[in-house]
Every structure is written in structure tokens, then in C-alpha cells.
Design a protein around this motif. Structure first.
Motif, PDB file in Angstrom:
ATOM      1  N   ALA A  79      31.951  36.250  46.727  1.00 29.87           N
ATOM      2  CA  ALA A  79      31.779  35.369  45.572  1.00 29.87           C
ATOM      3  C   ALA A  79      32.270  36.094  44.330  1.00 29.87           C
ATOM      4  O   ALA A  79      31.874  37.226  44.074  1.00 29.87           O
ATOM      5  CB  ALA A  79      30.318  34.955  45.413  1.00 29.87           C
ATOM      6  N   ILE A  80      33.146  35.431  43.589  1.00 27.40           N
ATOM      7  CA  ILE A  80      33.695  36.011  42.361  1.00 27.40           C
ATOM      8  C   ILE A  80      33.153  35.218  41.183  1.00 27.40           C
ATOM      9  O   ILE A  80      33.284  33.995  41.136  1.00 27.40           O
ATOM     10  CB  ILE A  80      35.234  35.965  42.359  1.00 27.40           C
ATOM     11  CG1 ILE A  80      35.785  36.714  43.576  1.00 27.40           C
ATOM     12  CG2 ILE A  80      35.783  36.548  41.051  1.00 27.40           C
ATOM     13  CD1 ILE A  80      37.272  36.529  43.796  1.00 27.40           C
ATOM     14  N   TYR A  81      32.541  35.918  40.252  1.00 31.35           N
ATOM     15  CA  TYR A  81      31.990  35.313  39.036  1.00 31.35           C
ATOM     16  C   TYR A  81      32.910  35.685  37.877  1.00 31.35           C
ATOM     17  O   TYR A  81      32.930  36.823  37.436  1.00 31.35           O
ATOM     18  CB  TYR A  81      30.555  35.788  38.814  1.00 31.35           C
ATOM     19  CG  TYR A  81      29.612  35.211  39.844  1.00 31.35           C
ATOM     20  CD1 TYR A  81      28.842  34.097  39.552  1.00 31.35           C
ATOM     21  CD2 TYR A  81      29.519  35.755  41.118  1.00 31.35           C
ATOM     22  CE1 TYR A  81      27.994  33.538  40.507  1.00 31.35           C
ATOM     23  CE2 TYR A  81      28.686  35.208  42.079  1.00 31.35           C
ATOM     24  CZ  TYR A  81      27.921  34.091  41.760  1.00 31.35           C
ATOM     25  OH  TYR A  81      27.092  33.540  42.711  1.00 31.35           O
ATOM     26  N   ASP A  82      33.689  34.690  37.449  1.00 31.49           N
ATOM     27  CA  ASP A  82      34.693  34.882  36.393  1.00 31.49           C
ATOM     28  C   ASP A  82      34.075  34.737  35.013  1.00 31.49           C
ATOM     29  O   ASP A  82      33.118  33.981  34.832  1.00 31.49           O
ATOM     30  CB  ASP A  82      35.789  33.812  36.502  1.00 31.49           C
ATOM     31  CG  ASP A  82      36.673  33.969  37.719  1.00 31.49           C
ATOM     32  OD1 ASP A  82      37.187  35.068  37.929  1.00 31.49           O
ATOM     33  OD2 ASP A  82      36.867  32.962  38.422  1.00 31.49           O
ATOM     34  N   PRO A  83      34.676  35.385  34.006  1.00 30.96           N
ATOM     35  CA  PRO A  83      34.272  35.111  32.627  1.00 30.96           C
ATOM     36  C   PRO A  83      34.673  33.679  32.260  1.00 30.96           C
ATOM     37  O   PRO A  83      35.403  33.021  33.007  1.00 30.96           O
ATOM     38  CB  PRO A  83      35.060  36.138  31.809  1.00 30.96           C
ATOM     39  CG  PRO A  83      36.198  36.538  32.673  1.00 30.96           C
ATOM     40  CD  PRO A  83      35.754  36.358  34.092  1.00 30.96           C
ATOM     41  N   ALA A  84      34.203  33.212  31.127  1.00 26.98           N
ATOM     42  CA  ALA A  84      34.562  31.870  30.667  1.00 26.98           C
ATOM     43  C   ALA A  84      36.059  31.811  30.406  1.00 26.98           C
ATOM     44  O   ALA A  84      36.607  32.633  29.679  1.00 26.98           O
ATOM     45  CB  ALA A  84      33.787  31.523  29.403  1.00 26.98           C
ATOM     46  N   MET A  85      36.727  30.865  31.055  1.00 30.17           N
ATOM     47  CA  MET A  85      38.156  30.644  30.847  1.00 30.17           C
ATOM     48  C   MET A  85      38.482  29.209  31.229  1.00 30.17           C
ATOM     49  O   MET A  85      37.707  28.548  31.911  1.00 30.17           O
ATOM     50  CB  MET A  85      38.999  31.646  31.637  1.00 30.17           C
ATOM     51  CG  MET A  85      38.724  31.691  33.098  1.00 30.17           C
ATOM     52  SD  MET A  85      39.639  33.054  33.848  1.00 30.17           S
ATOM     53  CE  MET A  85      38.860  33.085  35.447  1.00 30.17           C
ATOM     54  N   CYS A  86      39.626  28.736  30.789  1.00 28.36           N
ATOM     55  CA  CYS A  86      39.957  27.334  31.017  1.00 28.36           C
ATOM     56  C   CYS A  86      40.351  27.046  32.465  1.00 28.36           C
ATOM     57  O   CYS A  86      40.181  25.935  32.931  1.00 28.36           O
ATOM     58  CB  CYS A  86      41.029  26.858  30.039  1.00 28.36           C
ATOM     59  SG  CYS A  86      42.553  27.791  30.143  1.00 28.36           S
ATOM     60  N   CYS A  87      40.881  28.033  33.178  1.00 26.96           N
ATOM     61  CA  CYS A  87      41.227  27.832  34.585  1.00 26.96           C
ATOM     62  C   CYS A  87      41.256  29.178  35.296  1.00 26.96           C
ATOM     63  O   CYS A  87      41.274  30.219  34.656  1.00 26.96           O
ATOM     64  CB  CYS A  87      42.570  27.120  34.731  1.00 26.96           C
ATOM     65  SG  CYS A  87      43.987  28.147  34.342  1.00 26.96           S
ATOM     66  N   SER A  88      41.307  29.147  36.619  1.00 30.82           N
ATOM     67  CA  SER A  88      41.246  30.389  37.392  1.00 30.82           C
ATOM     68  C   SER A  88      42.611  30.946  37.761  1.00 30.82           C
ATOM     69  O   SER A  88      42.701  32.015  38.363  1.00 30.82           O
ATOM     70  CB  SER A  88      40.444  30.154  38.665  1.00 30.82           C
ATOM     71  OG  SER A  88      41.069  29.147  39.442  1.00 30.82           O
ATOM     72  N   THR A  89      43.690  30.241  37.386  1.00 34.19           N
ATOM     73  CA  THR A  89      45.018  30.676  37.810  1.00 34.19           C
ATOM     74  C   THR A  89      45.700  31.601  36.830  1.00 34.19           C
ATOM     75  O   THR A  89      46.631  32.305  37.192  1.00 34.19           O
ATOM     76  CB  THR A  89      45.936  29.468  38.043  1.00 34.19           C
ATOM     77  OG1 THR A  89      46.073  28.771  36.807  1.00 34.19           O
ATOM     78  CG2 THR A  89      45.397  28.559  39.121  1.00 34.19           C
ATOM     79  N   GLY A  90      45.288  31.577  35.570  1.00 32.33           N
ATOM     80  CA  GLY A  90      45.913  32.436  34.571  1.00 32.33           C
ATOM     81  C   GLY A  90      47.191  31.883  33.982  1.00 32.33           C
ATOM     82  O   GLY A  90      47.883  32.562  33.246  1.00 32.33           O
TER      83      GLY A  90
END
Length: 118
Positions: free
Chosen positions: A5-16
Motif C-alpha cells: 500500500a502506497i500512501y501518496d502526499p496530496a496531489m491532483c493525480c498519481s501519474t505525475g
């Protein structure tokens, strides 16, 4: 089977690819996650902006965030234990954890586009 499980910081999408500049690390991780999903690996990503409940409901994530703050993101859990914090896993780490070959982690999602010319 191992669970990632990857917990990302707040961002608009996961693709960059949605901001003013492309983050190659995010596109690499998105590609690796896609490839692992196709291999049947139990892998999930949670974005703080879109999935705040996933962060709030996970005791391990809560503890790390209380101790280190949001600078600890991204956080990767392997079988509910912190495997990496503050940076995304390398493809070698993904391969080691999931027993998938590194070469199999670079498959890009394919989207078929049909164009009808009349």
C-alpha cells in the motif's frame, strides 16, 4: 501473497503528468503499480487529497504522520508495516518485495484510440 500500500502526499493525480512539469519518479511508480496489478499483486495507492479516510483509518499511517508530519509521505506499507517513508520504492525494491522481475515493472498502460474518418 504480500500486500503493498502506497500512501501518496496530496496531489491532483498519481501519474505525475498533470502539473506544469512531469515528475519522472511518479510516472515510474505509476507504471510499476500498473504492471504489478496486471501480475496479480495486491497493491493499492491512496492519495491524501482524494482518499483522506484511508489515511485516517490506518493506525500505522496515523502514527508515522503524527511523529514525522506530512514530510514522511509517500509512505509504503508492506503487509501493514512501514517498508519505506519519505520516498517512493525503487523498481528493485518493488521486485524484491513482490517476487516480480524488475524488467516486468516497466510496462506502460496502453490506451487504444479509434479514429473514424468519413
Amino acid at each position: 501473497m504480500k500486500k503493498v500500500a502506497i500512501y501518496d502526499p496530496a496531489m491532483c493525480c498519481s501519474t505525475g503528468v498533470c502539473g506544469p512539469s512531469v515528475d519522472p519518479d511518479l510516472t515510474r511508480v505509476a507504471s510499476a503499480v500498473y504492471s504489478l496489478e496486471k501480475q496479480g499483486v495486491d497493491i493499492k495507492r491512496y492519495n491524501l487529497a482524494n482518499n483522506p479516510a484511508a489515511f485516517a483509518e490506518n493506525e500505522t499511517i496515523n502514527q508515522v504522520l503524527q511523529e514525522k508530519g506530512v514530510d514522511a509521505l509517500p509512505i509504503t506499507l508492506l503487509n501493514q508495516k512501514v517498508a519505506k517513508a519519505g520516498a517512493y520504492p525503487t523498481n528493485e525494491e518493488f521486485a524484491d518485495w513482490t517476487e516480480v522481475k524488475v524488467e516486468e515493472l516497466t510496462e506502460k498502460p496502453r490506451v487504444r484510440v479509434s479514429i473514424k474518418l468519413d
